[in-house]
Design a protein around this motif. Structure first.
Motif, PDB file in Angstrom:
ATOM      1  N   GLN A  98       0.835  -1.206   0.000  1.00 20.30           N
ATOM      2  CA  GLN A  98       0.000   0.000   0.000  1.00 20.30           C
ATOM      3  C   GLN A  98       0.874   1.263   0.000  1.00 20.30           C
ATOM      4  N   ASN A 100      -1.472   0.981  -3.253  1.00 19.93           N
ATOM      5  CA  ASN A 100      -1.273   0.297  -4.530  1.00 19.93           C
ATOM      6  C   ASN A 100      -2.215   0.776  -5.631  1.00 19.93           C
ATOM      7  N   GLN A 105      -7.593   3.726  -6.483  1.00 22.98           N
ATOM      8  CA  GLN A 105      -7.939   4.047  -5.099  1.00 22.98           C
ATOM      9  C   GLN A 105      -7.298   5.368  -4.710  1.00 22.98           C
ATOM     10  N   SER A 119      -4.156   2.080   4.182  1.00 21.40           N
ATOM     11  CA  SER A 119      -4.304   1.626   2.809  1.00 21.40           C
ATOM     12  C   SER A 119      -5.097   2.655   2.014  1.00 21.40           C
ATOM     13  N   ASP A 120      -4.838   2.684   0.701  1.00 21.12           N
ATOM     14  CA  ASP A 120      -5.717   3.475  -0.166  1.00 21.12           C
ATOM     15  C   ASP A 120      -6.885   2.581  -0.582  1.00 21.12           C
TER      16      ASP A 120
HETATM   17 CA   LIG Z   1      -4.965  -0.170  -1.622  1.00 20.97          CA
END
Ligand SMILES: [Ca+2]
Ligand SMILES: [Ca+2]
Length: 139
Positions: A98, A100, A105, A119-120
């Motif tokens: 991430q 990623n 995202q 995280s995205d």
């Molecule tokens: Ca992600």
């Protein structure tokens, strides 16, 4: 004890900020708007201490949690929404790589499926969220 219990007001204090726990599951934009209505903004994490603190709130949540980071304007350039300033601190989940940008995202969350690591995620997902406002003192 999970949030939503009758003896939890939804507000938490840490150092010089007050935090609101948004239990409703909404898109990133809706979360941002809900924070604005309360005179706050989505949480912007500026230190490992603050990150540790919000994790203590996150582990009580039933969904992933939106924070105030986005790379919506320039892919790969992560900024805090309220100031458009680049992140000076981050705690991305590295094992799964991430952020990623999977399927484009652009919004930052504490990802419940990754143990609430950063995280995205797609901004239209419906997650819970944390708002923040600074407390001012006249010391
Ligand atoms: Ca992600
Ligand atoms: Ca992105």
């Amino acid at each position: 004890m999970p949030f939503g219990n009758a003896n939890i007001t939804g507000w938490e204090t840490f150092i010089n900020s007050e935090y609101f726990v948004g239990l409703d599951a909404v898109t990133w934009n809706e979360a941002k708007g809900n924070c604005t209505i309360k005179g706050t903004q989505l949480v912007e994490v500026e230190s490992s201490e603050e990150n540790t603190f919000i994790l203590t709130m996150a582990v009580k949540m039933t969904k992933s949690v939106w924070l105030g980071g986005t790379d919506h304007q320039v892919e790969g350039k992560w900024v805090w929404q309220s100031t458009n300033s680049e992140l000076s601190y981050s705690a991305w989940e590295k094992i799964s790589g991430q952020p990623n940008n999977l399927n484009n995202q652009d919004c930052l969350c504490l990802d419940r499926s990754l143990g609430f690591a950063w995280s995205d995620r797609e901004c239209w997902y419906r997650y819970q969220y944390f708002c923040e406002r600074e407390l001012f003192t006249d010391s």
